[in-house]
Design an enzyme around this catalytic site. Structure first.
Site, short mmCIF file in Angstrom:
data_model
loop_
_atom_site.label_atom_id
_atom_site.label_comp_id
_atom_site.label_asym_id
_atom_site.label_seq_id
_atom_site.Cartn_x
_atom_site.Cartn_y
_atom_site.Cartn_z
N ASN A 48 0.88 -1.23 0.03
CA ASN A 48 -0.04 -0.08 -0.01
C ASN A 48 0.91 1.38 0.00
O ASN A 48 0.41 2.34 -0.63
CB ASN A 48 -1.05 0.08 1.21
CG ASN A 48 -2.26 -0.41 0.75
OD1 ASN A 48 -2.79 -0.73 -0.25
ND2 ASN A 48 -3.17 -0.86 1.64
N CYS B 29 -4.34 -9.25 4.78
CA CYS B 29 -4.03 -8.99 3.35
C CYS B 29 -2.59 -8.52 3.28
O CYS B 29 -2.22 -7.99 2.21
CB CYS B 29 -5.05 -8.43 2.70
SG CYS B 29 -4.87 -6.46 3.17
N PHE B 30 -1.71 -8.17 4.34
CA PHE B 30 -0.46 -7.79 4.32
C PHE B 30 -0.24 -6.63 3.55
O PHE B 30 0.76 -6.36 2.98
CB PHE B 30 0.55 -8.87 3.81
CG PHE B 30 -0.10 -10.42 4.05
CD1 PHE B 30 -0.28 -10.65 5.39
CD2 PHE B 30 -0.53 -11.29 3.11
CE1 PHE B 30 -0.65 -11.93 5.68
CE2 PHE B 30 -1.00 -12.48 3.39
CZ PHE B 30 -1.08 -12.89 4.79
N CYS B 31 -1.19 -5.67 3.63
CA CYS B 31 -1.08 -4.27 3.09
C CYS B 31 -0.78 -4.41 1.61
O CYS B 31 -0.12 -3.50 0.96
CB CYS B 31 0.00 -3.47 3.62
SG CYS B 31 -0.15 -2.90 5.24
N ASN B 32 -1.13 -5.63 1.09
CA ASN B 32 -1.05 -5.83 -0.35
C ASN B 32 -2.21 -6.28 -1.09
O ASN B 32 -2.57 -7.24 -1.41
CB ASN B 32 0.11 -6.82 -0.78
CG ASN B 32 0.47 -6.70 -2.51
OD1 ASN B 32 -0.15 -6.55 -3.09
ND2 ASN B 32 1.82 -7.25 -2.25
#
Ligand code: PLP
Length: 498
Positions: free
Chosen positions: A145, A402-405
């Site tokens: 992100n 979602c691991f900032c992705n």
């Protein structure tokens, strides 16, 4: 035989088979000695640390050396003439040269700007890149992100924003489509292409040749190397993006709060800082309402640097160099290969696979980040939040969500623009768990996953323990979300009980 003794015996057998199938692992034995000497807290606490993409762990000696340095000197705020300041300036500048040397930057080609973290480095690019009408910001679907967020700067200044898609099931960049998109640069404007050297979602290593291809087609390149450099060599003599972003804690665990933006010197004067601050100007006047930005890195380092932590970077880089990045890479490759193989082999008694992996299941052009979900014997998605809870009870540190992705997750889980808009329609309080409920009712899709990531501290016992933990989900039925049945192999819904 007690269960524990039995497990130990089977761990020995599994290790023997692993060594047999991964003979390169033997040459990484110094990391086992290092783990015992420098990371002993892991085994003393029986902690299985599997979040190396989240953050690396520090060696005891890094902390000791840094504490000794602070203990021995009187350090003041750098960049003035006093002895305490001069002593600090010397170490900050030494760390800066060390960073450039570590990444093999050709002499005089790059400037290293210290930032808070990789995000700070990426934001500097976003706010200072000369985006303008007619220009473009092209990025891959697979981005953190902090790279996605740059699109806000780009579109506010009238540049077009476009995403290059990924291919399924491996989540690699679609080279043909990317190539066509790269053909669309506008020679009269500034065009920026951004991609991660390694995905923090799928572990895919995106080819660094993309830097050459983009250059040849008139693009400047922003390489997010945050997830790549902890276990891979980045050689700036071989590839020369305009910008590279890293966080040092991801490489060697300590210190947090310091990252770096490497900028090509030929580009520094094209960057337009939107403001000035203490430390970034050579001259500023109130009555004249003017300022003259300081040259090179000084123009980008707002306010006082995290100066006491910066010498720990030199210590951390030395630590990595003493081990050797090739040794780290080789260990991570062997362990990841074994882990992938074992997870794929897990089946329920009815023969159904237990695990669906997002991204490549072979080691070619992939790193040590493995993202997946568990499914029950009926094909129901196991709630990854429950998995995290259960893992925590076993002192296993992993990551879920979602691991900032978001882009990689959307591609992996087949989420469409309509699905995402349905989520956004809800209200401003939208969170991943709420979104999960929304899309469960839209064809039973899932969002979010479990991520296990390996690094220099990882050993066979860690991955073995995790596989044992994963095997515990065999035939379990009470951990699912909703009533939707998937076929893991085809990723198709078999039955929607909602
Ligand atoms: C690929 C990638 N880019 C950028 C970041 C942002 O790093 P930081 O949170 O240290 O700024 C991360 C963090 O996980 C990452 O994995």
């Amino acid at each position: 035989m007690t269960t524990r003794a039995h497990n130990r015996a089977s761990e020995r057998e599994a290790y023997a088979a692993f060594i047999n199938s991964h003979p390169d692992y033997a040459a990484t034995g110094m990391l086992d000695r290092l783990r015992a000497e420098q990371y002993g807290r892991l085994d003393r606490q029986r902690h299985t640390y599997l979040d190396c993409t989240g953050g690396a762990l520090y060696a005891d000696s890094q902390i000791r050396r840094h504490a000794e340095l602070l203990d021995e000197h009187v350090f003041g705020n750098p960049h003035s003439g006093s002895p305490s300041s001069a002593a600090m300036t010397k170490l900050v500048e030494r760390a800066r040269s060390r960073v450039l040397k570590y990444f093999n930057a050709p002499p005089g080609e790059y400037t290293a700007v210290f930032t808070l973290n990789a995000t700070g480095a990426l934001k500097l690019v976003g706010e200072a890149y000369p985006f303008a009408p007619g220009g473009r910001y092209l990025l891959t679907f697979d981005n953190h992100n902090s790279v996605n967020g740059i699109r806000e700067f780009a579109s506010a200044k009238g540049s077009e924003v476009d995403y290059a898609p990924l291919t399924l099931p491996d989540l690699r960049v679609d080279r043909a489509q990317l190539s066509a998109m790269l053909d669309r640069s506008d020679a009269r404007a500034s065009n920026l292409f951004a991609f991660p050297a390694q995905s923090n979602f799928s572990g895919v290593k995106h080819p660094l040749e993309l830097v050459h291809e983009a250059h040849a087609k008139g693009w400047d390149v922003l390489l997010d190397a945050a997830a790549f450099v902890p276990s891979n060599r980045l050689d700036l003599c071989a590839v020369q993006p305009e910008f590279v972003a890293v966080s040092f804690y991801k490489m060697f665990g300590y210190p947090t709060g310091v990252g770096c933006l490497l900028v090509r010197n030929s580009f520094v004067s094209k960057l337009q800082r939107p403001w000035f601050a203490g430390g970034t100007v050579n001259f500023a006047t109130v009555q004249g309402r003017a300022h003259i930005l300081a040259p090179r890195e000084a123009g980008f380092e707002d306010g006082t640097l995290n100066y006491l932590s910066i010498p720990a970077i030199e210590i951390g880089l030395e630590h990595l160099q003493q081990i050797g990045i090739d040794t780290i890479q080789s260990r991570v490759n062997c362990l990841t290969d074994w882990l992938l193989h074992e997870l794929l082999a897990l089946t329920h008694s009815n023969g159904r696979h237990m695990v669906r992996i997002y991204g490549p299941t072979k080691m070619s052009m992939r790193g040590g980040t493995v993202t997946f979900n568990f499914y029950d014997p009926e094909g129901h998605l196991v709630d990854y939040r429950r998995v995290e809870e259960l893992a925590s009870r076993e002192r296993i540190s992993l990551r879920t969500g979602c691991f900032c992705n978001p882009g990689a997750g959307e591609a992996a889980e087949g989420l469409t623009e309509q699905d995402m808009l349905a989520g956004l329609e809800q209200d401003v309080e939208m969170t991943l768990p709420r979104f999960l409920q929304v899309i469960q009712h839209r064809g039973g899709k899932s969002a979010g996953a479990i991520r296990v990531s390996l690094g220099l501290v990882s050993n066979f016992a860690d991955v073995y323990r995790f596989v044992q933990f994963a095997a515990g989900f065999q035939d379990q039925t009470k951990l699912t979300i909703g009533e939707v049945t998937f076929d893991i192999d085809s990723c198709r819904i078999i039955r929607d009980g909602a």
